[in-house]
Design an enzyme around this catalytic site. Structure first.
Site, mmCIF file in Angstrom:
data_model
loop_
_atom_site.group_PDB
_atom_site.id
_atom_site.type_symbol
_atom_site.label_atom_id
_atom_site.label_comp_id
_atom_site.label_asym_id
_atom_site.label_seq_id
_atom_site.Cartn_x
_atom_site.Cartn_y
_atom_site.Cartn_z
ATOM 1 N N HIS A 173 0.762 -0.764 0.151
ATOM 2 C CA HIS A 173 -0.029 -0.170 0.400
ATOM 3 C C HIS A 173 1.166 1.298 -0.430
ATOM 4 C CE1 HIS A 173 -3.163 3.350 2.269
ATOM 5 N NE2 HIS A 173 -3.646 2.167 1.286
ATOM 6 N N ASP A 231 3.252 -3.978 7.192
ATOM 7 C CA ASP A 231 2.556 -3.502 7.872
ATOM 8 C C ASP A 231 1.426 -4.530 7.720
ATOM 9 O OD1 ASP A 231 -0.369 -2.843 7.046
ATOM 10 O OD2 ASP A 231 0.308 -2.016 4.818
ATOM 11 N N GLN A 290 -3.950 -4.701 6.659
ATOM 12 C CA GLN A 290 -5.376 -6.092 6.143
ATOM 13 C C GLN A 290 -4.796 -7.201 7.118
ATOM 14 O OE1 GLN A 290 -7.881 -5.186 3.638
ATOM 15 N NE2 GLN A 290 -8.176 -7.002 4.706
ATOM 16 N N LYS A 310 -9.818 -0.369 10.473
ATOM 17 C CA LYS A 310 -10.232 -1.904 9.798
ATOM 18 C C LYS A 310 -10.665 -3.409 10.545
ATOM 19 C CE LYS A 310 -7.327 -3.004 6.014
ATOM 20 N NZ LYS A 310 -7.245 -2.667 4.431
ATOM 21 N N CYS A 316 -4.676 2.811 -3.687
ATOM 22 C CA CYS A 316 -4.482 2.994 -2.862
ATOM 23 C C CYS A 316 -2.796 2.002 -2.964
ATOM 24 C CB CYS A 316 -3.873 2.805 -1.769
ATOM 25 S SG CYS A 316 -4.948 4.864 -1.175
#
Ligand code: PMP
Length: 407
Positions: free
Chosen positions: A132, A203, A206, A229, A365
């Site tokens: 991202h 990251d 997600q 999220k 993104c």
């Protein structure tokens, strides 16, 4: 009294999951909207909405400052939430959890406070192509500031071994791509990174929605995610970092409560984690997110994930019946990304929106990944345990109608 309890203090029944009960917790689903855009932001359950409302309507107070009862309660809640986050990701201590505004701010904090003082001209930061923009741009910016180089990496483990060198300082990779749903092998990646004395930045924005993570077992150096999220509030992020790394970092934002003493001659910084949290924190957000962390404990996440996967498989089998469809996402992923040949993805989004169906289209993104996939945008539906077969059926039938209009 702590507003919300520690996860370990709850006298919980055994965990369970039924799609109907789970779905019933989400008031937004009463709007007759088919919501398939959860990878952009998840819907919010009553538990979070009620806790936030109670903070604003009954318990409003600042944190870590005033000594009246409500303020002490709020401060205790924030400490409790920090511990609950540490438990969720298996951090060794709640001092290793920093509140930020989101994943994006977490990466900018690492880039400016950890990387910028460390990097020398010619040093290398290896960044996967899956990332991202929030896990690419902070590295490009700090590379520009220091003369370091950002090296593109496919996310393949074998290729990483070839790219690593004595110049590698940082390797940045996602736990799960928000475009393809791909989950890299973090264990193998972590081994390679640490064999070369570099640090691993992950990251989790997600990944944490669909998978457990153990930052200690995986030997992750920094791990970031966003509350919104994971059913939580917007404007709240988490940055996990190993204590030894946080200790060596320079402070970033200056302001209230990040210092022990100050005068016009300088300041002495506060202990961890507060030295990275200048200013009044997002109190309502943390209160709401603490409610989410407790609410999540009620549900059997394995069953919920299994159900979501089955739903995704069903959606994919229905999509597969369409001609001229091109998929970009992994099989069995709750994220399904595709294009219909000769139709612009945004035209589909507009027609579906007229039917109250929310999906995401565009570059998601992740422009470098889109280039690699050979497209300038795509259609993404993202499924959560609150979705059901009717959502998928309505989506498929309205997608077919949209295609008929657009071809
Ligand atoms: N990484 C991934 C994989 C994401 O999906 C997102 C949000 N779409 C981010 C990072 C950035 O999160 P935020 O905008 O909440 O900072």
């Amino acid at each position: 009294m702590v507003i919300g309890m520690g996860l370990q203090d709850l006298n919980l029944p055994n965990k369970y999951f039924t799609p109907e009960q789970f779905r019933a917790d989400f008031p937004a689903l009463n709007r007759h909207c088919v919501y398939l855009d959860s990878a952009a932001t998840a819907l919010k359950p009553h538990a979070m909405i009620d806790a936030t409302l109670a903070y604003y309507s009954e318990n409003t107070a600042t944190a870590q400052r005033s000594l009246h009862n409500a303020a002490l309660q709020v401060t205790a809640t924030i400490d409790n939430a920090r511990q609950n986050v540490a438990n969720l990701i298996h951090a060794q201590s709640s001092d290793e959890i920093i509140w930020t505004r989101g994943t994006t701010e977490s990466f900018n904090l690492i880039a400016q406070s950890y990387a910028r003082p460390l990097l020398q001209s010619g040093d290398e930061i290896i960044v996967s192509e899956l990332e991202h923009h929030s896990n690419l741009l902070p590295w490009l910016i700090v590379a520009g500031q220091t003369g370091a180089k950002v090296i593109q990496w496919s996310s393949d483990v074998n290729e990483l071994s070839l790219l690593m060198s004595a110049k590698t300082r940082i390797v940045a990779i996602t736990q799960m791509s928000n475009v393809t749903g791909f989950c890299p092998n973090l264990e193998a990646i972590s081994d390679i990174v640490h064999q070369h004395n570099a640090i691993l930045v992950v990251d989790g924005a997600q990944g944490i929605v669909h998978h457990n993570v153990d930052v200690t077992a995986l030997n992750i150096d920094f791990y970031a995610f966003s509350a919104h999220k994971l059913y939580g509030p917007t404007g709240l992020g988490i940055l996990y970092g190993k204590r030894a790394l946080f200790e060596q970092m320079s402070v970033w934002h200056g302001g209230g409560k990040m210092l022990k003493r100050t005068s016009f001659d300088g300041f002495i910084q506060e202990d961890l984690p507060y030295r990275f949290e200048a200013g009044t924190p997002n109190i309502a957000g943390i209160v709401g997110f603490n409610a989410i962390l407790q609410w999540l404990e009620r549900w059997d996440s394995n069953q919920a994930e299994h159900y979501t996967k089955q739903l995704a498989d069903y959606a994919k089998s229905q999509l597969n019946k369409l001609t001229d469809i091109q998929f970009y996402s992994e099989d069995h992923s709750p994220i399904i990304t595709f294009n219909i040949n000769h139709i612009h993805h945004n035209d589909i989004a507009i027609l579906l929106s007229e039917q109250n169906i929310a999906i995401r289209t565009g570059e998601l993104c992740a422009q470098p990944l889109m280039n690699k996939l050979g497209c300038h945008g795509a259609i993404r539906l993202s499924l959560m345990p609150y979705n059901n077969q009717q959502d998928v059926d309505k989506f498929i039938s309205e997608l077919q109608n949209a295609i008929e209009i657009l071809v």
